[in-house]
Write a protein that holds these residues in place. Structure first.
Motif, PDB file in Angstrom:
ATOM      1  N   TYR A 182     130.246 -80.158 -36.885  1.00 39.93           N
ATOM      2  CA  TYR A 182     131.421 -79.279 -36.844  1.00 39.93           C
ATOM      3  C   TYR A 182     131.275 -78.086 -35.913  1.00 39.93           C
ATOM      4  N   VAL A 183     130.216 -78.005 -35.117  1.00 42.60           N
ATOM      5  CA  VAL A 183     130.076 -76.864 -34.226  1.00 42.60           C
ATOM      6  C   VAL A 183     131.166 -76.838 -33.163  1.00 42.60           C
ATOM      7  N   GLY A 184     131.785 -77.980 -32.910  1.00 37.70           N
ATOM      8  CA  GLY A 184     132.845 -78.022 -31.904  1.00 37.70           C
ATOM      9  C   GLY A 184     134.094 -77.254 -32.297  1.00 37.70           C
ATOM     10  N   ILE A 185     134.326 -77.063 -33.594  1.00 39.97           N
ATOM     11  CA  ILE A 185     135.534 -76.354 -34.029  1.00 39.97           C
ATOM     12  C   ILE A 185     135.475 -74.877 -33.664  1.00 39.97           C
ATOM     13  N   PRO A 186     134.432 -74.119 -34.067  1.00 38.91           N
ATOM     14  CA  PRO A 186     134.388 -72.715 -33.615  1.00 38.91           C
ATOM     15  C   PRO A 186     134.288 -72.594 -32.104  1.00 38.91           C
ATOM     16  N   MET A 187     133.621 -73.558 -31.454  1.00 36.05           N
ATOM     17  CA  MET A 187     133.529 -73.504 -29.999  1.00 36.05           C
ATOM     18  C   MET A 187     134.913 -73.562 -29.369  1.00 36.05           C
ATOM     19  N   ALA A 227     139.695 -64.043 -33.731  1.00 36.79           N
ATOM     20  CA  ALA A 227     139.386 -65.475 -33.783  1.00 36.79           C
ATOM     21  C   ALA A 227     138.087 -65.728 -34.540  1.00 36.79           C
ATOM     22  N   ILE A 228     137.100 -64.858 -34.350  1.00 34.18           N
ATOM     23  CA  ILE A 228     135.841 -64.998 -35.084  1.00 34.18           C
ATOM     24  C   ILE A 228     136.068 -64.798 -36.577  1.00 34.18           C
ATOM     25  N   GLY A 229     136.956 -63.863 -36.929  1.00 38.41           N
ATOM     26  CA  GLY A 229     137.284 -63.661 -38.341  1.00 38.41           C
ATOM     27  C   GLY A 229     137.929 -64.891 -38.955  1.00 38.41           C
ATOM     28  N   ILE A 230     138.847 -65.514 -38.219  1.00 34.93           N
ATOM     29  CA  ILE A 230     139.492 -66.734 -38.723  1.00 34.93           C
ATOM     30  C   ILE A 230     138.466 -67.854 -38.881  1.00 34.93           C
ATOM     31  N   ILE A 231     137.558 -67.984 -37.922  1.00 34.92           N
ATOM     32  CA  ILE A 231     136.511 -69.003 -38.022  1.00 34.92           C
ATOM     33  C   ILE A 231     135.633 -68.759 -39.240  1.00 34.92           C
ATOM     34  N   SER A 232     135.325 -67.497 -39.505  1.00 35.76           N
ATOM     35  CA  SER A 232     134.467 -67.172 -40.645  1.00 35.76           C
ATOM     36  C   SER A 232     135.122 -67.553 -41.956  1.00 35.76           C
ATOM     37  N   SER A 300     140.848 -63.334 -50.217  1.00 33.60           N
ATOM     38  CA  SER A 300     141.475 -62.034 -50.466  1.00 33.60           C
ATOM     39  C   SER A 300     140.663 -60.910 -49.819  1.00 33.60           C
ATOM     40  N   LEU A 301     139.334 -61.000 -49.908  1.00 33.98           N
ATOM     41  CA  LEU A 301     138.480 -59.995 -49.262  1.00 33.98           C
ATOM     42  C   LEU A 301     138.718 -59.972 -47.765  1.00 33.98           C
ATOM     43  N   TYR A 302     138.864 -61.148 -47.177  1.00 35.83           N
ATOM     44  CA  TYR A 302     139.100 -61.195 -45.734  1.00 35.83           C
ATOM     45  C   TYR A 302     140.476 -60.643 -45.370  1.00 35.83           C
ATOM     46  N   LEU A 303     141.504 -61.060 -46.104  1.00 36.84           N
ATOM     47  CA  LEU A 303     142.871 -60.676 -45.749  1.00 36.84           C
ATOM     48  C   LEU A 303     143.127 -59.187 -45.951  1.00 36.84           C
ATOM     49  N   PHE A 304     142.630 -58.628 -47.030  1.00 38.69           N
ATOM     50  CA  PHE A 304     142.989 -57.259 -47.383  1.00 38.69           C
ATOM     51  C   PHE A 304     141.951 -56.220 -46.981  1.00 38.69           C
ATOM     52  N   VAL A 305     140.763 -56.624 -46.574  1.00 35.68           N
ATOM     53  CA  VAL A 305     139.724 -55.666 -46.206  1.00 35.68           C
ATOM     54  C   VAL A 305     139.251 -55.898 -44.777  1.00 35.68           C
ATOM     55  N   ILE A 306     138.686 -57.079 -44.528  1.00 34.78           N
ATOM     56  CA  ILE A 306     138.052 -57.329 -43.233  1.00 34.78           C
ATOM     57  C   ILE A 306     139.083 -57.413 -42.117  1.00 34.78           C
TER      58      ILE A 306
END
Length: 315
Positions: A182-187, A227-232, A300-306
């Motif tokens: 799956y490394v191709g997806i973040p790439m 984009a890195i946040g969405i990948i995470s 929720s942590l990602y959407l409302f904080v990060i």
């Protein structure tokens, strides 16, 4: 005529009701509800019920007390959760940085054969997890695998070990197999984000003498942080929903000695049963509900904080 009289004589234009939007959305809503919403509600409901005297009865939080309080259930659950965290950390610390590095190299303007490299790296993500698991079991097999032979060619055969058969290395080996697939997806996601950076920004950086990797770290990387946040968060959700590759490579028992057992395999054995273990719908629904709450907390942590901090940093 005065402005007030003109305003009074103006007939408001009535906007047509866009009923066709609801017509087109209705089939998708019905399918999504039948496949996602209703099963989720039924799973949450079932976690509060159990079989008492041969009949389904409301037991409140009794199933959760068994999951966290009973010695056998708690041992299996915390072991699966720990392995799931390790599985996720390996993907975050290995897969995503490699994906970012590959995207950065592919975005170099003078690099030749970019299309070939991009296709070759992304191709494993299109393969079935059954094929990937079976191929890697053959490759890493100490009996008929090609890994010992390849390592012998480079003088490293002494380092070979049956990694999938040892409790200390099995989880890492399976995680790296998943990373390879799956490394191709973040790439691709980072590569697309890098291509969308305006040329004016790059030209301004070059005018200021910022080039090469310095330009990537100081200019490009901050611009692709969303984009890195969405990948995470996709990695988090995907890893805590993982099941297929572990099941293919190590089986439902997630051996050896439960060393590769994650929440997905624990849910499968609990709900459907396996070998001498009978399936328990109520406890399976309880495990599924805990998985849902963990994923919900992470999202929720990602959407409302990060994500808010990323936007504040970006703008």
């Amino acid at each position: 005529m005065s402005e007030a009289q003109l305003a009074a004589n103006v007939v408001p234009i009535s906007r047509p009701v866009r009923w066709h939007i609801g017509v087109f959305l209705f089939p998708a809503f019905v399918v999504y509800s039948a496949v996602m919403i209703l099963p989720l509600i039924e799973t949450l409901r079932l976690s509060f019920y159990n079989i008492v005297d041969g009949q389904s009865a409301f037991v409140g939080l009794a199933n959760y007390k068994v999951l966290f309080g009973d010695a056998r259930w708690a041992h299996d659950f915390w072991n699966a959760l720990k392995n799931n965290l390790i599985f996720f950390i390996i993907h975050m610390c290995v897969q995503n940085p490699i994906g970012v590095a590959l995207a950065a190299m592919l975005s170099i303007p003078k690099l030749r054969f970019v299309t070939f490299y991009r296709t070759a790296i992304f191709l494993p993500t299109l393969l079935s997890f059954v094929i990937v698991g079976f191929i890697w079991k053959l490759i890493l097999s100490p009996i008929w695998g090609v890994a010992p032979w390849i390592m012998d060619l480079v003088g490293m055969k002494s380092l070979f070990s049956p990694w999938l058969g040892k409790p200390g290395s099995a989880l890492i080996a399976v995680s790296l197999i998943s990373v390879w697939q799956y490394v191709g997806i973040p790439m691709m996601l980072i590569y697309a984000a890098l291509l969308n950076i305006p040329e004016e920004v790059i030209e301004a950086a070059e005018c200021d003498g910022i080039t090469g990797w310095s330009q990537f770290w100081k200019i490009k990387l901050p611009l692709v942080l969303p984009a890195i946040g969405i990948i995470s968060i996709l990695t988090f959700v995907g890893n805590f929903n993982a099941f297929d590759l572990i099941y293919t490579v190590q089986g439902a028992l997630a051996g050896p000695d439960m060393s590769t057992d994650i929440l997905g395999t624990l849910l499968y054995r609990t709900f459907f049963g396996f070998q001498l273990q009978l399936g328990d719908r109520s406890m399976g629904a309880t495990v599924a509900t805990v998985m849902f709450l963990i994923i919900l907390a992470g999202v929720s942590l990602y959407l409302f904080v990060i994500q808010r901090r990323i936007r504040r940093y970006q703008f």
